[in-house]
Enzyme design. Structure first.
Site, PDB file in Angstrom:
ATOM      1  N   TYR A 252       0.811  -1.216   0.000  1.00  0.00           N
ATOM      2  CA  TYR A 252       0.000   0.000   0.000  1.00  0.00           C
ATOM      3  C   TYR A 252       0.850   1.275   0.000  1.00  0.00           C
ATOM      4  O   TYR A 252       0.361   2.338  -0.381  1.00  0.00           O
ATOM      5  CB  TYR A 252      -0.944  -0.003   1.208  1.00  0.00           C
ATOM      6  CG  TYR A 252      -2.100  -0.965   1.025  1.00  0.00           C
ATOM      7  CD1 TYR A 252      -3.308  -0.517   0.489  1.00  0.00           C
ATOM      8  CD2 TYR A 252      -1.987  -2.311   1.349  1.00  0.00           C
ATOM      9  CE1 TYR A 252      -4.366  -1.390   0.291  1.00  0.00           C
ATOM     10  CE2 TYR A 252      -3.039  -3.192   1.159  1.00  0.00           C
ATOM     11  CZ  TYR A 252      -4.225  -2.723   0.627  1.00  0.00           C
ATOM     12  OH  TYR A 252      -5.268  -3.585   0.424  1.00  0.00           O
ATOM     13  N   ILE A 253       2.091   1.198   0.449  1.00  0.00           N
ATOM     14  CA  ILE A 253       2.964   2.375   0.465  1.00  0.00           C
ATOM     15  C   ILE A 253       4.040   2.268  -0.617  1.00  0.00           C
ATOM     16  O   ILE A 253       4.256   3.198  -1.385  1.00  0.00           O
ATOM     17  CB  ILE A 253       3.649   2.520   1.856  1.00  0.00           C
ATOM     18  CG1 ILE A 253       2.587   2.680   2.944  1.00  0.00           C
ATOM     19  CG2 ILE A 253       4.658   3.656   1.862  1.00  0.00           C
ATOM     20  CD1 ILE A 253       1.649   3.850   2.749  1.00  0.00           C
TER      21      ILE A 253
ATOM     22  N   LYS B  83       6.808   9.267  13.983  1.00  0.00           N
ATOM     23  CA  LYS B  83       5.812   8.486  13.241  1.00  0.00           C
ATOM     24  C   LYS B  83       4.931   7.665  14.193  1.00  0.00           C
ATOM     25  O   LYS B  83       3.703   7.628  14.075  1.00  0.00           O
ATOM     26  CB  LYS B  83       6.516   7.582  12.224  1.00  0.00           C
ATOM     27  CG  LYS B  83       5.626   6.578  11.552  1.00  0.00           C
ATOM     28  CD  LYS B  83       4.505   7.250  10.773  1.00  0.00           C
ATOM     29  CE  LYS B  83       3.318   6.346  10.646  1.00  0.00           C
ATOM     30  NZ  LYS B  83       2.944   6.040   9.314  1.00  0.00           N
TER      31      LYS B  83
ATOM     32  N   ASN C  73       0.455   8.148  15.207  1.00  0.00           N
ATOM     33  CA  ASN C  73      -0.613   7.146  15.185  1.00  0.00           C
ATOM     34  C   ASN C  73      -1.118   6.834  16.592  1.00  0.00           C
ATOM     35  O   ASN C  73      -2.299   6.540  16.789  1.00  0.00           O
ATOM     36  CB  ASN C  73      -0.130   5.878  14.477  1.00  0.00           C
ATOM     37  CG  ASN C  73      -0.135   6.057  12.966  1.00  0.00           C
ATOM     38  OD1 ASN C  73      -0.634   7.060  12.466  1.00  0.00           O
ATOM     39  ND2 ASN C  73       0.406   5.092  12.250  1.00  0.00           N
TER      40      ASN C  73
ATOM     41  N   ARG D 147      -9.390  24.809  20.698  1.00  0.00           N
ATOM     42  CA  ARG D 147      -8.290  23.928  21.120  1.00  0.00           C
ATOM     43  C   ARG D 147      -8.745  22.493  21.401  1.00  0.00           C
ATOM     44  O   ARG D 147      -8.077  21.748  22.085  1.00  0.00           O
ATOM     45  CB  ARG D 147      -7.590  24.524  22.354  1.00  0.00           C
ATOM     46  CG  ARG D 147      -6.696  25.714  22.001  1.00  0.00           C
ATOM     47  CD  ARG D 147      -6.085  26.389  23.201  1.00  0.00           C
ATOM     48  NE  ARG D 147      -7.069  27.012  24.083  1.00  0.00           N
ATOM     49  CZ  ARG D 147      -7.671  28.181  23.824  1.00  0.00           C
ATOM     50  NH1 ARG D 147      -7.389  28.838  22.739  1.00  0.00           N
ATOM     51  NH2 ARG D 147      -8.571  28.664  24.660  1.00  0.00           N
TER      52      ARG D 147
ATOM     53  N   CYS E 232      -1.823   0.179  10.948  1.00  0.00           N
ATOM     54  CA  CYS E 232      -0.995   1.246  11.525  1.00  0.00           C
ATOM     55  C   CYS E 232      -1.467   1.598  12.922  1.00  0.00           C
ATOM     56  O   CYS E 232      -0.772   1.356  13.906  1.00  0.00           O
ATOM     57  CB  CYS E 232      -1.079   2.491  10.643  1.00  0.00           C
ATOM     58  SG  CYS E 232      -0.783   2.126   8.926  1.00  0.00           S
TER      59      CYS E 232
HETATM   60  N1  SAJ Z   1     -11.257   5.661  13.374  1.00  0.00           N
HETATM   61  C1  SAJ Z   1     -12.200   5.856  14.376  1.00  0.00           C
HETATM   62  N2  SAJ Z   1     -12.530   7.126  14.725  1.00  0.00           N
HETATM   63  C2  SAJ Z   1     -11.971   8.210  14.146  1.00  0.00           C
HETATM   64  C3  SAJ Z   1     -11.001   8.020  13.129  1.00  0.00           C
HETATM   65  C4  SAJ Z   1     -10.652   6.725  12.771  1.00  0.00           C
HETATM   66  O1  SAJ Z   1     -12.734   4.891  14.941  1.00  0.00           O
HETATM   67  O2  SAJ Z   1     -12.321   9.326  14.516  1.00  0.00           O
HETATM   68  C5  SAJ Z   1     -10.867   4.296  12.979  1.00  0.00           C
HETATM   69  C6  SAJ Z   1     -11.139   4.009  11.505  1.00  0.00           C
HETATM   70  O3  SAJ Z   1     -12.464   3.592  11.313  1.00  0.00           O
HETATM   71  C7  SAJ Z   1     -10.135   2.906  11.237  1.00  0.00           C
HETATM   72  C8  SAJ Z   1      -8.963   3.272  12.144  1.00  0.00           C
HETATM   73  O4  SAJ Z   1      -9.464   4.195  13.090  1.00  0.00           O
HETATM   74  O5  SAJ Z   1     -10.626   1.639  11.626  1.00  0.00           O
HETATM   75  C9  SAJ Z   1      -7.771   3.876  11.452  1.00  0.00           C
HETATM   76  O6  SAJ Z   1      -8.167   4.749  10.419  1.00  0.00           O
HETATM   77  P1  SAJ Z   1      -7.492   6.149  10.134  1.00  0.00           P
HETATM   78  O7  SAJ Z   1      -8.193   6.755   8.986  1.00  0.00           O
HETATM   79  O8  SAJ Z   1      -7.440   6.965  11.355  1.00  0.00           O
HETATM   80  O9  SAJ Z   1      -5.967   5.829   9.827  1.00  0.00           O
HETATM   81  P2  SAJ Z   1      -5.169   4.846   8.824  1.00  0.00           P
HETATM   82  O10 SAJ Z   1      -4.753   3.647   9.601  1.00  0.00           O
HETATM   83  O11 SAJ Z   1      -5.849   4.643   7.543  1.00  0.00           O
HETATM   84  O12 SAJ Z   1      -3.879   5.785   8.531  1.00  0.00           O
HETATM   85  C10 SAJ Z   1      -3.100   6.266   9.618  1.00  0.00           C
HETATM   86  C11 SAJ Z   1      -2.832   7.759   9.398  1.00  0.00           C
HETATM   87  N3  SAJ Z   1      -2.233   8.343  10.586  1.00  0.00           N
HETATM   88  C12 SAJ Z   1      -2.715   9.480  11.133  1.00  0.00           C
HETATM   89  O13 SAJ Z   1      -3.683  10.061  10.705  1.00  0.00           O
HETATM   90  C13 SAJ Z   1      -1.977  10.013  12.324  1.00  0.00           C
HETATM   91  C14 SAJ Z   1      -1.915   7.947   8.196  1.00  0.00           C
HETATM   92  O14 SAJ Z   1      -1.532   9.311   8.052  1.00  0.00           O
HETATM   93  C15 SAJ Z   1      -0.655   7.070   8.358  1.00  0.00           C
HETATM   94  O15 SAJ Z   1       0.203   7.200   7.232  1.00  0.00           O
HETATM   95  C16 SAJ Z   1      -1.101   5.640   8.468  1.00  0.00           C
HETATM   96  O16 SAJ Z   1      -1.897   5.510   9.649  1.00  0.00           O
HETATM   97  C17 SAJ Z   1       0.136   4.758   8.550  1.00  0.00           C
HETATM   98  O17 SAJ Z   1       0.467   4.123   7.541  1.00  0.00           O
HETATM   99  O18 SAJ Z   1       0.804   4.749   9.593  1.00  0.00           O
END
Ligand code: SAJ
Length: 427
Positions: A11-12, A203, A207, A243, A257
């Protein structure tokens, strides 16, 4: 033309590889999966990501992208392989180790090695450098090393590859500057230079911040149900404060992630990482909470042996990725209950679980409870009037605040929402 060898075409790695191949570099993409290499050599992508096919077609037409199962000599090597966790929640470094070892025979003086995978802080120094030293090149003088973690979000990878700021953690300053030179061919965001271990930490904590924040939202959702409050409304109102930025609840946190990286910190210092640990446990408990809610709804509505239709198997909206998906956990838990289970996801084209069907109408027909686990556009656009008549009992549980309560109630549905104590009979 300078040559880049990208190890890991997932994916990356694949989007990054084709991006460089579209910006003045000759790129060799390497993956251990023969299936991926076969498909890519025919110009077919093995993952779903908007824009990917176009970038691949262009690079193949220009002759700047080739694929192989083994590396070759190059100017820069990018390592973008998985760094999963084991069943014991410790980092599994085997892919990082084998990918690093695989490039050692091809390293020459002046080469640059960049790690993109997310890893526990100190991985470059303690795991990669000892392997790279086998090349007999002097680190930071003859061989340059850096960590430039990928930070793109699936579904918007190409937009974020270009526009996000980029962290570059160098083994030394020269390593970082050489890395910047390559990436600035397409990155429009700012570059932030630091050391390798800080970059690894940055990083992982990005997350982890999200995981802790989502755990807070999930806790608020459970409390709101008991208080007669709609958590979705309360959170969005609180977020008007300049804030405050509370994330949203849901059936769990998935993906490779956010559900994984916080463990990299817990593993290293469990006695200190207490909030981080509790957040992981809270989020990992959401699938069970959701299953209990479904069973409670069937009891409240006096439906024995309900036919439950689960909508959404991927870990989030509008992608095809089911890795660490809470939906898969929920489907597994439901399969042990006394219910008739059917599941559907328009983005998952091959059946991954026994309950899965490829037809939406087939999934809905005769069901008693529809459970929305992923807010795909496909589901938010459902016209409830069209499906109410297909169902045995028009009952819906919405775990992602994907549907309009009033619209569905007007169509005759009994509507339950995770985290919504208002009009939610499960109290
Ligand atoms: N989720 C919630 N509530 C929210 C936001 C997300 O329950 O308010 C859940 C989503 O449904 C999902 C999970 O969290 O199951 C993760 O989804 P996501 O959209 O938050 O993140 P990823 O895993 O797709 O991507 C993250 C991103 N990190 C951040 O936003 C800090 C991305 O920028 C990173 O590059 C990626 O992890 C990675 O590869 O590490």
């Amino acid at each position: 033309m300078k040559k880049i060898c990208v190890i890991g075409l997932g994916y990356i790695g694949l989007p990054t590889a084709v991006m460089f191949a579209n910006h003045g570099y000759q790129v060799l993409g390497v993956d251990v999966s023969e299936r991926a290499i076969n498909l890519l050599s025919k110009g077919q992508v093995h993952i779903e990501e908007p824009g990917l096919q176009g970038y691949l077609n262009n690079a193949l037409e220009q002759g700047t992208f080739t694929v192989s199962t083994t590396p070759e000599e190059a100017d820069m090597f990018i390592v973008a392989v998985p760094s999963p966790i084991t069943a014991e929640k410790t980092a599994d470094m085997k892919y990082i180790e084998s990918a690093t070892a695989s490039i050692v025979p091809f390293l020459k003086k002046g080469n640059l090695v960049v790690l993109e995978s997310t890893v526990p802080p100190r991985t470059v120094m303690d795991v990669m450098i000892p392997i790279l030293e086998q090349s007999k090149l002097e680190m930071g003088i003859e061989l340059f090393i850096s960590h430039s973690p990928e930070r793109v979000i699936p579904g918007k990878v190409f937009e974020e590859l270009v526009n996000n700021s980029r962290i570059i953690g160098g083994f030394n300053l020269e390593s970082a500057e050489r890395t910047k030179e390559f990436y600035q061919s397409f990155v429009k965001g700012e570059f932030h230079i630091t050391d390798v271990t800080t970059a690894e930490m940055v990083k992982v904590i990005e997350n982890t911040f999200r995981d802790v924040n989502i755990a807070f939202a999930n806790e608020l959702a459970k409390m709101s149900e008991n208080l007669g409050v709609n958590a979705w409304e309360a959170i969005s109102l609180a977020n008007h404060h300049p804030r405050v930025n509370i994330h949203y609840p849901g059936p769990g946190v998935g993906g490779h992630c956010i559900a994984v990286d916080p463990w990299f910190l817990v593993e290293k210092q469990s006695e200190l990482a207490k909030i981080i640990y509790l957040s992981r446990v809270t989020n990992d408990g959401m699938p069970k909470f959701t299953v209990e809610k479904i069973l409670e709804i069937s009891r409240l509505n006096q439906i024995d042996n309900p036919r439950v239709c689960v909508l959404g198997l991927t870990f989030k909206a509008n992608i095809d990725d089911i890795r660490e998906s809470p939906s898969m956990d929920i489907v597994k838990q439901l399969s042990h209950e006394d219910i008739d289970l059917v599941s559907f996801d328009p983005h998952v084209k091959e059946n991954k679980v026994p309950s899965q069907t490829q037809g939406f109408d087939e999934a809905i027909t005769d069901s008693d409870i529809v459970v929305i686990l992923t807010n795909h556009d496909y589901f938010t656009k459902i016209n409830p009037h069209n499906i109410a008549e297909l169902m045995n009992h028009p009952i819906v549980l919405d775990t992602k605040n994907a549907i309009d309560r009033k619209q569905w109630e007007d169509a005759g549905f009994t509507v339950y929402k995770l985290g919504d104590g208002k009009g939610n009979p499960v109290q």
